[in-house]
Design an enzyme around this catalytic site. Sequence first.
Site, mmCIF file in Angstrom:
data_model
loop_
_atom_site.group_PDB
_atom_site.id
_atom_site.type_symbol
_atom_site.label_atom_id
_atom_site.label_comp_id
_atom_site.label_asym_id
_atom_site.label_seq_id
_atom_site.Cartn_x
_atom_site.Cartn_y
_atom_site.Cartn_z
ATOM 1 N N ASP A 97 -12.629 34.981 12.608
ATOM 2 C CA ASP A 97 -11.782 35.494 11.320
ATOM 3 C C ASP A 97 -12.767 36.255 10.455
ATOM 4 O OD1 ASP A 97 -9.957 34.054 12.517
ATOM 5 O OD2 ASP A 97 -9.799 32.269 11.022
ATOM 6 N N ARG A 151 -21.577 25.442 5.295
ATOM 7 C CA ARG A 151 -21.511 24.205 4.800
ATOM 8 C C ARG A 151 -22.768 23.339 5.575
ATOM 9 N NH1 ARG A 151 -16.109 24.729 4.619
ATOM 10 N NH2 ARG A 151 -15.601 23.392 6.263
ATOM 11 N N VAL A 209 -2.673 25.347 23.675
ATOM 12 C CA VAL A 209 -2.656 26.836 23.557
ATOM 13 C C VAL A 209 -2.561 27.237 21.970
ATOM 14 C CG1 VAL A 209 -1.793 29.128 24.503
ATOM 15 C CG2 VAL A 209 -1.803 27.024 25.814
ATOM 16 N N ASP A 218 -16.438 32.221 10.533
ATOM 17 C CA ASP A 218 -15.463 32.686 9.536
ATOM 18 C C ASP A 218 -16.191 33.970 8.641
ATOM 19 O OD1 ASP A 218 -13.454 33.069 7.664
ATOM 20 O OD2 ASP A 218 -13.456 30.516 7.315
ATOM 21 N N ASP A 247 -15.010 27.806 14.776
ATOM 22 C CA ASP A 247 -14.757 29.275 14.929
ATOM 23 C C ASP A 247 -15.968 29.890 13.992
ATOM 24 O OD1 ASP A 247 -13.760 28.811 12.352
ATOM 25 O OD2 ASP A 247 -11.764 29.412 12.989
ATOM 26 N N LEU A 297 0.727 -1.178 0.259
ATOM 27 C CA LEU A 297 -0.073 -0.018 0.106
ATOM 28 C C LEU A 297 0.978 1.202 0.092
ATOM 29 C CD1 LEU A 297 -3.007 -0.192 0.162
ATOM 30 C CD2 LEU A 297 -2.896 0.569 2.657
ATOM 31 N N LYS A 309 5.079 -1.881 12.740
ATOM 32 C CA LYS A 309 4.437 -1.476 13.641
ATOM 33 C C LYS A 309 2.750 -1.808 13.602
ATOM 34 C CE LYS A 309 7.201 2.552 14.926
ATOM 35 N NZ LYS A 309 8.357 2.025 14.161
ATOM 36 N N ILE A 351 0.936 28.487 20.258
ATOM 37 C CA ILE A 351 2.126 27.856 20.775
ATOM 38 C C ILE A 351 2.132 26.408 20.118
ATOM 39 C CG2 ILE A 351 3.074 26.308 22.631
ATOM 40 C CD1 ILE A 351 1.947 27.988 24.663
#
Length: 258
Positions: free
Chosen positions: A252, A187, A103, A196, A194, A62, A72, A106
């Site tokens: 925003d 949508r 945060v 927009d 948030d 794949l 793994k 950060i």
Amino acid sequence: MAAKRKLAENPNSELIDFLHELADYEKNVSRMIHKYNAYRKAASSIAKIDHKIQSITDIKGLEGIGKKIAAKIEQYLSTGKIKKLETNRGDETGAAINQMTRVMGIGPTHANKLVHQEKITSIDELRSHPKRDQLLNKTQQLGLKYLEEFEQKIPRDEIKQMETILLREITAMDNLLRAEIVGSYRRGATASSDIDVLVTHPAVAKLPSLLHKIVETLTKQFHFITDTISIGDSKFMGVCQIDTSKLHRRIDIRYIFN
DNA sequence: TAGCAACG
DNA sequence: CATCGTTGCTAA
């Protein structure tokens, strides 16, 4: 409205989650962006498979699955666990770094600095740190202040109320201005992370300062915007609140001028 | 002022 | 879904 059907869960979602967790550790803690990309690519390949993976032969060859990741997955299939992931989970420093990245503002670089140089191991320690304000820039200070509020989704109905206010006040400022809420709300999402907003002006060469004007009005006149994270001629990022009994939300505003 | 960091 | 444009910060 028809009852919303729960989205059929991916048959390999646990494995995909594990790969994402390994990816995040490489990005945030080990700072190995290529390993991060490799895990993400492998996860997205696996996400396309519509049946539960039974054996390693299901995924051999794949795209994005090489020897290391295949090994793994083999561990996961035979034991239900991945050693590397267990090790990562036991790493307290790594856990602290991941906490810091909750945060806003950060990222991996700053999170590592806070943990390794300042020996900060939790959000609580960051909040009570004597040098907190020197350790964080303005965006990060706001991110810390509103951390728990920003992690709450915004119900569609609340955005609807905000839409009413925003459209009314923005067109009141200039009746040629057009404002619309875009993003996941547009949508049809029942909750968003948030708000927009897209603002357009039909006239050519309209002053770039219009965005500043809009933000200033929404801040000073209506106390709808409570904080500015960043603002330029075309993009505002900030914080708003529909009224003082409600949570602070990320907003925003993009301004398109011709 | 360039280059990095972070966001969306 | 990732890449890229925008913004802010800081070292040079």
